[in-house]
Design a protein around this motif. Structure first.
Motif: not given
Length: 152
Positions: A117, A109, A112, A120, A4
């Motif tokens: 994106r 991430l 969560h 975050a 990610k």
């Protein structure tokens, strides 16, 4: 492979259409791209950090003051520690700074997993400590900011 966050601890003053396109593709697939702003305080854009799809990270000392070799400029989004002590030795550079930010985002991430994106990055920005003026971004991801960020 499920990543990610991608850290890019390298850069060049050369803009590349190929690289820009590749990073746009990664961004469009939802990746958070983080890159070092460069280790020469020229104020010139460094790529890939200067692409709009990338979080550009400058460097500060442990006390929050500007690391003497950190690049700066309008393309910089935030700053983080440019120094690290590892078993193999002591290191300094915005490569460390970008790795610090990428690691923090990856931890967020992990805590969560359904966060977008944008969520975050907004949480990161809202957690930052004040930044030195002069092109070092919206704030500093110092230890206090990291605690705030990861407690959200």
């Amino acid at each position: 492979a499920g990543a990610k966050v991608v850290n890019m601890s390298w850069g060049s003053e050369t803009d590349s259409e190929f690289l820009r396109t590749a990073l746009q593709t990664a961004y469009d697939q939802g990746l958070i791209l983080v890159a070092s702003a460069g280790n020469e305080p020229t104020g010139k854009s460094i790529y890939p950090a200067a692409y709009s799809t990338v979080v550009a990270v400058a460097g500060v000392e442990a006390d929050g003051q500007i690391w003497k070799n950190s690049n700066y400029g309008d393309f910089v989004d935030l700053s983080a520690s440019a120094t690290a002590s590892l078993p193999s030795g002591n290191y300094a550079g915005t490569s460390i700074s970008s790795a610090v930010v990428a690691n923090a985002l990856a931890q967020y991430l992990n805590r969560h997993p359904d966060a977008a994106r944008s969520d975050a990055l907004s949480a990161l920005e809202s957690s930052l400590s004040p930044s030195p003026s002069g092109g070092y971004g919206k704030g500093v991801l110092d230890s206090s900011a990291l605690r705030r960020f990861l407690s959200l």
